[in-house]
Design a protein around this motif. Structure first.
Motif, mmCIF file in Angstrom:
data_model
loop_
_atom_site.group_PDB
_atom_site.id
_atom_site.type_symbol
_atom_site.label_atom_id
_atom_site.label_comp_id
_atom_site.label_asym_id
_atom_site.label_seq_id
_atom_site.Cartn_x
_atom_site.Cartn_y
_atom_site.Cartn_z
ATOM 1 N N LYS A 50 48.059 35.040 13.051
ATOM 2 C CA LYS A 50 46.952 34.601 13.908
ATOM 3 C C LYS A 50 47.181 33.195 14.454
ATOM 4 O O LYS A 50 46.688 32.861 15.528
ATOM 5 C CB LYS A 50 45.637 34.675 13.138
ATOM 6 N N LEU A 51 47.921 32.390 13.718
ATOM 7 C CA LEU A 51 48.230 31.040 14.201
ATOM 8 C C LEU A 51 49.280 31.081 15.316
ATOM 9 O O LEU A 51 49.264 30.264 16.217
ATOM 10 C CB LEU A 51 48.736 30.168 13.044
ATOM 11 N N ILE A 52 50.195 32.055 15.233
ATOM 12 C CA ILE A 52 51.275 32.094 16.227
ATOM 13 C C ILE A 52 50.725 32.354 17.623
ATOM 14 O O ILE A 52 51.177 31.770 18.594
ATOM 15 C CB ILE A 52 52.359 33.148 15.860
ATOM 16 N N ASN A 53 49.713 33.241 17.739
ATOM 17 C CA ASN A 53 49.226 33.458 19.101
ATOM 18 C C ASN A 53 47.850 32.837 19.371
ATOM 19 O O ASN A 53 47.134 33.244 20.279
ATOM 20 C CB ASN A 53 49.293 34.932 19.498
ATOM 21 N N GLY A 54 47.519 31.832 18.603
ATOM 22 C CA GLY A 54 46.342 31.034 18.932
ATOM 23 C C GLY A 54 45.008 31.726 18.701
ATOM 24 O O GLY A 54 44.021 31.404 19.352
ATOM 25 N N LEU A 55 44.968 32.665 17.779
ATOM 26 C CA LEU A 55 43.661 33.205 17.367
ATOM 27 C C LEU A 55 43.009 32.218 16.400
ATOM 28 O O LEU A 55 41.802 32.191 16.236
ATOM 29 C CB LEU A 55 43.831 34.573 16.688
ATOM 30 N N LEU A 56 43.851 31.434 15.744
ATOM 31 C CA LEU A 56 43.390 30.345 14.873
ATOM 32 C C LEU A 56 44.230 29.114 15.199
ATOM 33 O O LEU A 56 45.324 29.239 15.759
ATOM 34 C CB LEU A 56 43.600 30.707 13.393
ATOM 35 N N VAL A 70 51.121 25.400 20.403
ATOM 36 C CA VAL A 70 49.945 26.279 20.437
ATOM 37 C C VAL A 70 48.688 25.429 20.306
ATOM 38 O O VAL A 70 48.473 24.767 19.289
ATOM 39 C CB VAL A 70 49.995 27.323 19.297
ATOM 40 N N LYS A 71 47.871 25.415 21.356
ATOM 41 C CA LYS A 71 46.638 24.630 21.399
ATOM 42 C C LYS A 71 45.614 25.405 22.207
ATOM 43 O O LYS A 71 45.966 26.343 22.918
ATOM 44 C CB LYS A 71 46.894 23.314 22.138
ATOM 45 N N GLN A 72 44.353 24.949 22.167
ATOM 46 C CA GLN A 72 43.304 25.599 22.954
ATOM 47 C C GLN A 72 43.728 25.820 24.405
ATOM 48 O O GLN A 72 43.555 26.898 24.958
ATOM 49 C CB GLN A 72 42.025 24.735 22.968
ATOM 50 N N ASP A 73 44.286 24.778 25.027
ATOM 51 C CA ASP A 73 44.573 24.898 26.460
ATOM 52 C C ASP A 73 45.935 25.518 26.780
ATOM 53 O O ASP A 73 46.299 25.640 27.935
ATOM 54 C CB ASP A 73 44.418 23.534 27.170
ATOM 55 N N THR A 74 46.679 25.949 25.733
ATOM 56 C CA THR A 74 47.928 26.663 26.027
ATOM 57 C C THR A 74 47.877 28.124 25.594
ATOM 58 O O THR A 74 48.853 28.842 25.750
ATOM 59 C CB THR A 74 49.137 26.008 25.326
ATOM 60 N N VAL A 75 46.724 28.577 25.065
ATOM 61 C CA VAL A 75 46.719 29.934 24.478
ATOM 62 C C VAL A 75 47.131 31.007 25.485
ATOM 63 O O VAL A 75 47.799 31.969 25.110
ATOM 64 C CB VAL A 75 45.384 30.356 23.833
ATOM 65 N N TRP A 76 46.750 30.855 26.762
ATOM 66 C CA TRP A 76 47.095 31.934 27.697
ATOM 67 C C TRP A 76 48.579 31.961 27.988
ATOM 68 O O TRP A 76 49.179 33.026 28.099
ATOM 69 C CB TRP A 76 46.238 31.860 28.966
ATOM 70 N N GLU A 77 49.194 30.802 28.051
ATOM 71 C CA GLU A 77 50.655 30.768 28.181
ATOM 72 C C GLU A 77 51.321 31.381 26.952
ATOM 73 O O GLU A 77 52.291 32.111 27.049
ATOM 74 C CB GLU A 77 51.129 29.315 28.287
#
Lengths: 278, 289
Positions: A50-56, A70-77
């Motif tokens: 979940k950390l790898i794809n920004g669910l957490l 991996v950050k809030q503003d990079t999750v879509w990338e």
């Protein structure tokens, strides 16, 4: 080889009152590598996914995927690059047909129609489900459902696929289907694979294994070396597969083994060598 | 309790375009006190069979006898609550059914519902948490704060608290890690022995069927495909492969050893250590021939 996923001193907990789920976790996963993550229930292995794809997001440390933190503003990338398949085959469907379901992720990303059709067909072909285009997902078997879920992920051309206990709810036939599919996909496409499981028979083909215990990386190893460590693995709630157990009994009987066997054929070879030397 | 199925068929949504025959002319007997494994693929009818055991379903045809209770097509069972007191069913992922505020209340819910006295419920509470190896300190906690393995134990304790004579287990170890699986299966086996239960295990695991059961029933497409002791059934590789079931890995491997070295090995449920010893001795012996 360049590292594709990197965890740098990552710690995570759900809230401040709760204990750390992950504590100072470090590892790298390379492009084109198949890494299995194993560990007992509650060891933190699913949290890693979940950390790898920004669910957490971690409270401490950094997670880098394909050079992007991996950050809030990079999750879509990040999610363009990371595809995930979860445990429950019934929870991953949105479309009323197999085709619509695979199309969903593509529509979300605004892919052009012709390109969409090509990708749907090729990704369903990769998991041998191209004869099921117009079938209703909920009427498929568990193994077929998970294969469609893998196809949906493949369609967005990720550079890494994470399977988070994707076989846990399947019967033996479904499990075999998924393992076969993973092998085929790995062979056909250039991507990194992360499989999370506690079934040790499923890690035999992985290039590398990361063993988690109580939120920490307990060991990194090849499957072959890992299977030598029966007592240690059992002490953290895991086990070794039948072939490794049998090899262990042979060692107790002073039968010399050249290699740690991984499958029936290799174990038979060891017995053959022993037999012909007597 | 003795259980018997006589020519049982079950049809979902009969006389509609969705008609589906889940069980077909199924007959078998389960003796009181035995441990029976029911094995078959998804869609083989296992869940339908299981739902007859505590009267959730009635056969479309034929008859099911569970102790003194009879399930038949035409007549609704009047004392179905009494049947459900005697037959405890642990469904798949039973922790999804937890709902109470505390562990103690969740475990006590079943017997309370069946009208047991407070004192009796309390007595059973301590017995069952011991049986499922849950520490007393968890009793006042919310079941939702526990780990997955602990939650499952709470759910199982809730079934045991009804003091059933028959325990039906539907894939009870799914999703647990290897140690959790072994602990859980050993726990059921102990309960089976100590309380003289009739245990029915629905499983995909040939290994578990071999290790724990004294009788195996193989289902395929709603009919009984094979039946016998685990060793009887699991040495019939060809027949099992025809319905895409595997034999336990130890038997599979010994078959390969026999072929490769042209020796005879007999598997009678020995430990792995004993089997390895037997193989090594046979290989040594073969050299002198």
């Amino acid at each position: 080889m360049s590292s594709f996923i990197e965890f740098k001193h990552v710690s995570f907990r759900y809230s401040e009152e709760q204990p750390w789920v992950l504590k100072d976790v470090n590892f790298k996963i390379n492009v084109d590598e198949w890494v299995a993550i194993i560990g007992h229930n509650g060891s933190g292995k699913s949290t890693i996914a979940k950390l790898i794809n920004g669910l957490l997001f971690p409270q401490e440390g950094q997670i880098i995927v394909d050079g992007i933190e991996v950050k809030q503003d990079t999750v879509w990338e990040i999610r363009q690059r990371v595809g995930m398949v979860f445990q429950n085959p019934d929870n991953q469907f949105v479309g009323t047909t197999v085709r619509d379901d695979v199309a969903f992720g593509l529509e979300n990303r605004g892919i052009a129609r012709e390109e969409m059709v090509t990708r749907i067909n090729s990704s369903l072909a990769s998991v041998s489900m191209n004869d099921f285009l117009l079938h209703e997902p909920h009427r498929l078997s568990g193994g077929q459902k998970q294969r469609v879920a893998i196809a949906s992920v493949l369609a967005i051309s990720p550079t890494v696929i994470i399977l988070d206990e994707a076989t846990a709810m399947l019967d033996p036939r479904g499990r075999a289907e998924i393992m076969e599919t993973i092998n085929a996909v790995k062979h056909e496409r250039n991507l990194a694979l992360v499989t999370i499981t506690h079934d040790l028979t499923e890690i035999v083909q992985a290039d590398r294994v990361i063993v988690m215990n109580n939120g920490k990386v307990w060991l990194e190893s090849t499957p072959r070396n890992l299977f030598r460590q029966k007592d240690e693995l059992q002490s953290i709630g895991l086990d070794i597969p039948f072939v490794a157990k049998f090899a262990d009994e042979l060692k107790q009987l002073d039968v010399p083994l050249n290699h740690q066997p991984l499958n029936h054929e290799e174990l038979l070879e060891e017995l053959w060598t022993y037999h012909s030397k007597m | 309790m003795d259980i018997s199925f006589k020519n049982v068929s079950y049809i979902y949504q009969p006389n509609t375009p969705f008609e589906h025959r889940a069980l077909q002319n199924l007959s078998f007997d389960i003796k009181s006190g035995s441990y029976v494994a029911i094995v078959g693929h998804t869609g083989s009818g296992k869940s339908t069979l299981l739902q007859h055991l505590n009267g959730l379903l009635r056969p479309t045809d034929g008859q099911v006898q569970i102790g003194n209770f009879t399930l038949s097509p035409d007549e609704k069972l009047k004392n179905v609550m009494d049947l459900r007191k005697k037959v405890g069913v642990v469904f798949q992922y039973p922790e999804h059914q937890l709902f109470e505020e505390t562990v103690a209340k969740d475990i006590g819910f079943g017997p309370k519902n069946f009208g047991e006295a407070e004192q009796e419920i309390n007595k059973r509470l301590y017995e069952v948490i011991e049986a499922v190896q849950l520490p007393e300190s968890l009793l006042e906690r919310s079941p939702f704060d526990l780990s997955g393995g602990q939650m499952r134990r709470v759910a199982i304790a809730g079934v045991l608290a009804m003091a059933p004579e028959v325990l039906v287990l539907d894939e009870p170890t799914a999703g647990l890690d290897p140690r959790g699986q072994k602990d859980m299966m050993d726990m059921f086996y102990q309960l089976h022995k100590q309380k003289g239960l009739t245990t029915i295990l629905v499983t995909h695991s040939m290994e578990d069927a071999l290790r724990y059961a004294d009788h195996v029933i193989i289902l395929n497409k709603g009919t009984k495909y094979m039946e016998g002791t685990p060793l009887d059934v699991f040495t019939r590789k060809q027949e099992l492969n025809e319905v895409q079931l595997d034999i336990p890995e130890i038997i599979e491997f010994l078959n390969k050893v026999e072929k490769r070295f042209a020796i005879n090995l007999s598997y009678q449920g020995q430990s792995l250590a004993e089997v390895a010893q037997q193989v090594v001795e046979k290989l040594k012996g073969k050299n002198y021939e």
